[in-house]
Design a protein around this motif. Structure first.
Motif, PDB file in Angstrom:
ATOM      1  N   MET A  89      -1.955  10.065  16.904  1.00 48.36           N
ATOM      2  CA  MET A  89      -2.979   9.192  17.471  1.00 48.36           C
ATOM      3  C   MET A  89      -4.204   9.151  16.571  1.00 48.36           C
ATOM      4  SD  MET A  89      -3.546  11.545  20.840  1.00 48.36           S
ATOM      5  CE  MET A  89      -3.690  13.317  20.774  1.00 48.36           C
ATOM      6  N   GLY A  90      -3.979   9.534  15.322  1.00 49.17           N
ATOM      7  CA  GLY A  90      -5.060   9.514  14.354  1.00 49.17           C
ATOM      8  C   GLY A  90      -5.422  10.892  13.847  1.00 49.17           C
ATOM      9  N   PHE A 127      -2.486  13.529   0.883  1.00 54.13           N
ATOM     10  CA  PHE A 127      -2.641  12.231   1.558  1.00 54.13           C
ATOM     11  C   PHE A 127      -1.732  12.139   2.781  1.00 54.13           C
ATOM     12  CE2 PHE A 127      -4.360   9.214  -1.989  1.00 54.13           C
ATOM     13  CZ  PHE A 127      -5.488  10.018  -2.098  1.00 54.13           C
ATOM     14  N   ARG A 128      -2.250  11.476   3.794  1.00 53.08           N
ATOM     15  CA  ARG A 128      -1.476  11.281   5.024  1.00 53.08           C
ATOM     16  C   ARG A 128      -0.316  10.316   4.786  1.00 53.08           C
ATOM     17  NH1 ARG A 128      -5.391  11.209  10.013  1.00 53.08           N
ATOM     18  NH2 ARG A 128      -3.656  10.021  10.844  1.00 53.08           N
ATOM     19  N   THR A 181      -1.318   6.415   6.041  1.00 50.82           N
ATOM     20  CA  THR A 181      -2.413   5.576   5.541  1.00 50.82           C
ATOM     21  C   THR A 181      -1.957   4.236   4.953  1.00 50.82           C
ATOM     22  OG1 THR A 181      -3.590   7.621   5.058  1.00 50.82           O
ATOM     23  CG2 THR A 181      -4.552   5.606   4.193  1.00 50.82           C
ATOM     24  N   PRO A 182      -0.941   4.224   4.067  1.00 48.77           N
ATOM     25  CA  PRO A 182      -0.592   2.933   3.451  1.00 48.77           C
ATOM     26  C   PRO A 182      -0.313   1.821   4.471  1.00 48.77           C
ATOM     27  CG  PRO A 182       0.479   4.724   2.278  1.00 48.77           C
ATOM     28  CD  PRO A 182      -0.153   5.333   3.497  1.00 48.77           C
ATOM     29  N   LYS A 199      -1.453   1.586   7.436  1.00 50.77           N
ATOM     30  CA  LYS A 199      -2.648   1.280   8.223  1.00 50.77           C
ATOM     31  C   LYS A 199      -3.662   0.428   7.462  1.00 50.77           C
ATOM     32  CE  LYS A 199      -2.248   5.129  11.447  1.00 50.77           C
ATOM     33  NZ  LYS A 199      -2.678   6.466  11.857  1.00 50.77           N
ATOM     34  N   VAL A 200      -3.592   0.378   6.148  1.00 44.24           N
ATOM     35  CA  VAL A 200      -4.551  -0.459   5.423  1.00 44.24           C
ATOM     36  C   VAL A 200      -4.009  -1.868   5.164  1.00 44.24           C
ATOM     37  CG1 VAL A 200      -5.649   1.536   4.339  1.00 44.24           C
ATOM     38  CG2 VAL A 200      -3.904   0.266   3.069  1.00 44.24           C
ATOM     39  N   VAL A 201      -2.752  -2.100   5.472  1.00 45.24           N
ATOM     40  CA  VAL A 201      -2.200  -3.450   5.282  1.00 45.24           C
ATOM     41  C   VAL A 201      -1.796  -4.096   6.602  1.00 45.24           C
ATOM     42  CG1 VAL A 201      -1.451  -3.013   2.912  1.00 45.24           C
ATOM     43  CG2 VAL A 201       0.142  -2.565   4.799  1.00 45.24           C
ATOM     44  N   GLY A 202      -2.173  -3.484   7.723  1.00 42.62           N
ATOM     45  CA  GLY A 202      -1.879  -4.079   9.026  1.00 42.62           C
ATOM     46  C   GLY A 202      -0.429  -3.952   9.449  1.00 42.62           C
ATOM     47  N   GLN A 225       1.063  -0.994  10.481  1.00 44.93           N
ATOM     48  CA  GLN A 225       1.337   0.082  11.445  1.00 44.93           C
ATOM     49  C   GLN A 225       1.629  -0.536  12.805  1.00 44.93           C
ATOM     50  OE1 GLN A 225       0.996   3.834  11.109  1.00 44.93           O
ATOM     51  NE2 GLN A 225       2.277   3.389  12.885  1.00 44.93           N
ATOM     52  N   TYR A 285       1.667  -0.466  16.575  1.00 44.44           N
ATOM     53  CA  TYR A 285       1.142   0.190  17.776  1.00 44.44           C
ATOM     54  C   TYR A 285       1.883  -0.366  18.991  1.00 44.44           C
ATOM     55  CZ  TYR A 285      -2.614   1.366  14.561  1.00 44.44           C
ATOM     56  OH  TYR A 285      -3.322   1.836  13.489  1.00 44.44           O
ATOM     57  N   GLN A 309       2.979   4.410  17.489  1.00 45.10           N
ATOM     58  CA  GLN A 309       1.672   4.964  17.146  1.00 45.10           C
ATOM     59  C   GLN A 309       0.668   4.652  18.255  1.00 45.10           C
ATOM     60  OE1 GLN A 309       0.321   6.351  14.146  1.00 45.10           O
ATOM     61  NE2 GLN A 309      -1.771   6.229  14.898  1.00 45.10           N
ATOM     62  N   LEU A 310      -0.268   5.577  18.484  1.00 45.96           N
ATOM     63  CA  LEU A 310      -1.309   5.361  19.488  1.00 45.96           C
ATOM     64  C   LEU A 310      -2.590   4.877  18.808  1.00 45.96           C
ATOM     65  CD1 LEU A 310       0.631   7.632  20.657  1.00 45.96           C
ATOM     66  CD2 LEU A 310      -1.306   8.407  21.973  1.00 45.96           C
ATOM     67  N   GLY A 311      -3.175   3.814  19.348  1.00 47.60           N
ATOM     68  CA  GLY A 311      -4.475   3.376  18.853  1.00 47.60           C
ATOM     69  C   GLY A 311      -5.573   4.177  19.527  1.00 47.60           C
ATOM     70  N   GLN A 359      -7.943   6.907  10.692  1.00 40.63           N
ATOM     71  CA  GLN A 359      -7.358   7.959  11.543  1.00 40.63           C
ATOM     72  C   GLN A 359      -6.288   7.278  12.401  1.00 40.63           C
ATOM     73  OE1 GLN A 359     -10.085  10.831  13.303  1.00 40.63           O
ATOM     74  NE2 GLN A 359     -11.519  10.539  11.628  1.00 40.63           N
ATOM     75  N   CYS A 360      -6.629   6.843  13.626  1.00 39.22           N
ATOM     76  CA  CYS A 360      -5.582   6.112  14.369  1.00 39.22           C
ATOM     77  C   CYS A 360      -5.296   4.786  13.688  1.00 39.22           C
ATOM     78  CB  CYS A 360      -5.945   5.950  15.839  1.00 39.22           C
ATOM     79  SG  CYS A 360      -6.864   4.457  16.263  1.00 39.22           S
TER      80      CYS A 360
END
Lengths: 734, 149
Positions: free
Chosen positions: A65-66, A229-230, A233-234, A236-239, A241, A243, A419-421, B96-97
């Motif tokens: 969840m982050g 690195f998580r 991340t990749p 999550k920066v390109v939309g 992921q 949820y 994934q949880l927002g 993070q999330c």
């Protein structure tokens, strides 16, 4: 995303490839490591898979969840396994009983802590069995790393390594002591031979796993302790992921919901004549406490819902007012009906004989979670099977809960992990009203339905951080040292860890107690739980005592922490990092606070300023964190910063008020949150004391409110005993 | 009613009510779910995209108001390799999330397009997106690393 069924789960498991499947599982009678075969279903019992091409997949039972658990747990397993990190990948474990998180329960018990109520359903089996029986795959209590990671992932990795070394040693007919594992290979240096894990995996899997694998020493770590690195991340920066709210299924419809505004109220009737001919409108469903409009697009459903005329009944709580609750709190605190949780010395005697008693009352309001992703759940009932897609902090718990709501067997429910927002305690099965809504709707229609709560519904039908009032009394000796610490506070539920109210300071006579009350406001876990309010109370009052004694609040605390070297070290470091002795500009003040929670000690020093128009600015926070050990310093730093921001937002602005049984706040304008412009500079330092590893996800929060309010006192002489600060006539930049 | 949108460089015709917000056209009609729903009243910025190059909140923006416009979403931003802002987000491990980050990134890209070297105050004014995980400090660090020296 296509339709996933239980069957495709198993097939995709098989597609993970051959090779060894190692898993740590605890059986009912002993905690042990059991090898699983490579049959199609067997992967469900494992935490790690080694493929022939050396790819290592770690299955993580907890929700992301982050907080970074999907990276930190694989790091712990890979470290002990001597895996080549560049070849390690992560996969979310499914909602299957084998992934019940027994180590969470074991961890709480091993710490001598009371098992929180959500865990307390069975206690007569071993821990795995308990977790399994309870269908518990919970992510919370800042426990993933310290319990599942420490007791589970590390041991599974170490056992796998020992089995791989044994395989190589047998092939080469040498002693295991002559072999070394490194970067997913086993070496025999004397002969210059080596074998990859991929080559050895199948043979290694034929051995009985060692029960007591030897764990690595910290100084030998090559993965843990590094800012790796998580994994997430990749995307999550390109939309990309996915949820819960992003799920798309063939034939899926969208639903909008309006609940009865009063807690405990119900939906009586609706008149859909106004929306009957609306484009794309499918149907209207009435549930016990809500109405739901289903359409072919969320906006159409939501627009029609706002045009729908609905009659709600208020139930019993239409007169409830949260302001009156604090009046009730004040009365209750002076009642005799108290539960004493801790007593030391002769607190009662001291109190009755004292010449001067210093006392103060503090209070904090209800708070909403306000995760960025509003509550939502997609559900599809077909062929006797209920499938749900939703962000949850407990996959198995959500599955059991959905089965109960739908009156189906557990086996007939599939929960797809997403994934949880944001979670912060909002997405637990005990707070699963958003799942219940979607399931009840899905049971009445023949297509998949994505039910999304509006932000207003999310804020007004949360399970809130409890409002608490706390009353302190203290007596100081002639040197200003506290002789008596007397505290009683209100408890309206979600107060599992009563030790959260205990003080670390050396005070000879103490009494810590609470009064239980009931309210109609639904309450639940909220980031750092009891510590969120107790941190403010305890660390504000000790600050008051320091000023009463005319002592420096930092030195005063330190003088009372001689028996608490970890606390003292963190406090000293925080004071140093903020520059406690520095000369401050006019209107500036420094405050300090310290709180242990979830096995981690956090000290925070804060610099604030106030001008003559009461404009309050938070300039800087210096946080010092002793979690025993840090697995990933970059993720840990993010968690501490995040805890501070979440707690600072609450201290500055956070308040949920209830009038006539209804929550007043509805969206971000009236439930204000901190933004970039109001965020102070935050520095975070870690002390790796080597003590038992503590949590990280919640621990940054508890000291912040007191540290800020203590700094306000230093700057202005105004003592804040009630949150939020926005209600205390400050102007605050968000 | 039909509207023409140029989404991530591709001309797209959508036949929807004029009042439907662009957010729901993108998400529910076109399946572009990288743009998020957060508040529904343009208060949080999770739904930020670029309309003719300008960062714009889309949850209350009627599609009729953007007929013929060029729309860039998070999916289009890195279409030809990661945008420098996306790279900086990875370097600084910002999300993070991650739920608010599509909007956060689109806001930052727009700011840097207009002002190569924004002051702290310009950043504060331009990027008012809400993040509940508290990534703000890392957002600031990532933006600082992108400033033209």
């Amino acid at each position: 995303m296509g339709k996933l069924t239980r069957r495709t789960f198993l097939i995709s498991g098989a597609m993970l490839g051959g090779g060894a499947l190692f898993g740590f599982i605890a059986t009912p009678n002993r905690l042990g490591i059991r090898r699983s075969s490579s049959k199609q279903e067997a992967w469900l019992a494992t935490w790690v898979n080694i493929a022939a091409d050396n790819k290592i997949t770690v299955l993580v039972p907890h929700a992301e969840m982050g907080q970074g658990t999907h990276t930190a747990l694989p790091m712990m397993l890979a470290e002990e396994m001597e895996a080549d990190w560049s070849m390690v990948q992560m996969q979310q474990a499914p909602a299957e009983s084998i992934y019940a998180v027994g180590d969470m329960i074991k961890g709480f018990l091993a710490d001598g802590l009371d098992v929180p109520a959500v865990f307390q359903r069975h206690t007569d089996y071993s821990f795995y069995k308990i977790a399994s029986l309870m269908n518990m795959q919970i992510t919370g209590g800042s426990g993933s790393v310290r319990f599942t990671g420490q007791a589970g992932m590390r041991r599974a990795g170490a056992a796998a390594k020992e089995m791989l070394i044994r395989a190589a040693a047998e092939n080469w007919q040498v002693s295991v002591d002559e072999c070394e594992a490194k970067l997913s290979q086993v070496f025999h240096h004397a002969s210059g031979r080596s074998s990859s894990y991929g080559e050895l995996a199948e043979q290694a899997a034929s051995y009985e796993p060692p029960l007591h694998p030897v764990l690595k020493k910290k100084e030998d770590y090559t993965i843990c302790g590094k800012p790796i690195f998580r994994f997430d991340t990749p995307a999550k920066v390109v939309g990309m992921q996915n949820y819960g709210i992003d799920i798309q299924l063939p034939g899926m419809k969208y639903a909008a919901i309006r609940h009865a505004p009063v807690f405990g109220g119900s939906a009586v009737s609706f008149d859909k004549s106004g929306i009957a001919n609306g484009k794309g409108i499918e149907t209207v469903v009435k549930l016990a406490d809500s109405v739901v409009v289903i359409a072919d697009n969320y906006w159409r459903a939501k627009t029609a819902l706002s045009d729908l005329s609905v009659e709600f009944s208020d139930g019993e709580h239409g007169d409830f007012n949260s302001n009156n609750l604090f009046v009730e709190f004040t009365k209750a605190l002076s009642s005799a009906d108290i539960e004493v949780d801790f007593e030391q010395g002769e607190a009662g005697k001291e109190l009755s004989s004292a010449a001067e008693i210093f006392s103060a009352d503090y209070s904090v309001p209800f708070l909403a979670h306000a995760t960025m992703e509003p509550m939502n759940c997609t559900a599809y009932f077909h062929d006797g099977i209920l499938e749900i897609w939703t962000g949850t902090q407990d996959l198995l718990g959500a599955r059991a809960f959905a089965a109960e709501v739908a009156e189906l067997d557990f086996e007939k429910v599939i929960v797809h992990p997403v994934q949880l927002g944001g979670g912060f305690g909002r997405r637990l099965p005990t707070t699963g009203n958003y799942i219940e809504d979607a399931v009840r709707v899905a049971m009445q229609v023949s297509y998949p339905v994505k039910l999304i709560w509006s932000r207003e519904e999310d804020m007004q039908h949360d399970y809130y951080r409890p409002a608490v009032q706390s009353q302190f009394k203290a007596i100081l000796n002639s040197e200003g040292q506290p002789q008596l610490w007397h505290n009683v506070y209100t408890d309206i539920g979600i107060n599992d860890d009563t030790a959260a109210a205990f003080t670390p300071y050396a005070i000879p006579h103490q009494s810590i107690s609470r009064v239980e009350l009931e309210t109609p406001v639904p309450v639940s876990y909220w980031r750092s739980v009891e510590h969120s309010s107790q941190g403010f109370f305890l660390e504000s009052f000790i600050d008051e005592l320091a000023h009463k004694a005319e002592k420096d609040p930092f030195s005063y605390r330190l003088s009372l922490l001689k028996q608490q070297p970890r606390f003292a070290a963190a406090l000293v470091q925080a004071a140093k990092n903020i520059g406690w002795e520095k000369n401050l500009p006019k209107g500036h003040g420094l405050g300090i606070a310290i709180k242990e929670s979830f096995g981690t000690i956090v000290a925070q020093a804060v610099e604030v300023s106030l001008d003559d128009k009461d404009n309050l600015k938070i300039h800087r926070v210096s946080a010092v964190v002793d979690p025993g050990e840090v697995i990933n310093p970059e993720i840990a730093r993010s968690q501490i910063e995040g805890g501070i921001i979440y707690g600072l937002t609450a201290a500055l602005f956070g308040k949920i008020s209830v009038e006539k049984g209804r929550v007043i706040q509805s969206n971000f304008p009236d439930y204000q949150v901190l933004k970039l412009s109001g965020t102070p500079e935050i520095d975070v330092a870690f002390i790796e004391s080597g003590e038992r590893i503590g949590g990280m996800g919640e621990v940054g929060l508890p000291p912040i409110a007191a540290a800020v309010c203590n700094a306000i006192y230093a700057a202005s002489g105004r003592r804040i005993r009630q949150l939020p600060l926005i209600d205390q006539n400050f102007n605050i930049l968000a | 009613m039909a509207f023409k949108l140029i989404i991530n460089g591709e001309e797209t015709i959508v036949d929807v009510e004029p009042a439907m917000p662009l957010l729901w056209v993108l998400r529910d009609e076109l399946g572009l779910t990288g743009t998020k729903f957060g508040c529904g009243i343009a208060a949080c910025g999770a739904c930020t995209v670029h309309v003719n190059g300008v960062a714009t909140r889309t949850c209350v923006l009627p599609v009729e108001a953007v007929d013929g416009a060029e729309i860039t979403t998070i999916e289009g931003l890195g279409k030809n390799g990661l945008h420098p802002v996306q790279q900086a987000w990875i370097e600084h491990q910002v999300p993070q999330c991650g739920y608010c980050q599509s909007g956060m990134i689109m806001s930052v890209v727009s700011l840097l397009d207009n002002t190569g070297n924004p002051t702290d105050e310009e950043l504060n004014q331009a990027v008012t997106n809400v993040c509940r995980c508290g990534t703000y400090q890392k957002v600031r660090a990532a933006v600082d690393s992108l400033k033209q020296s």
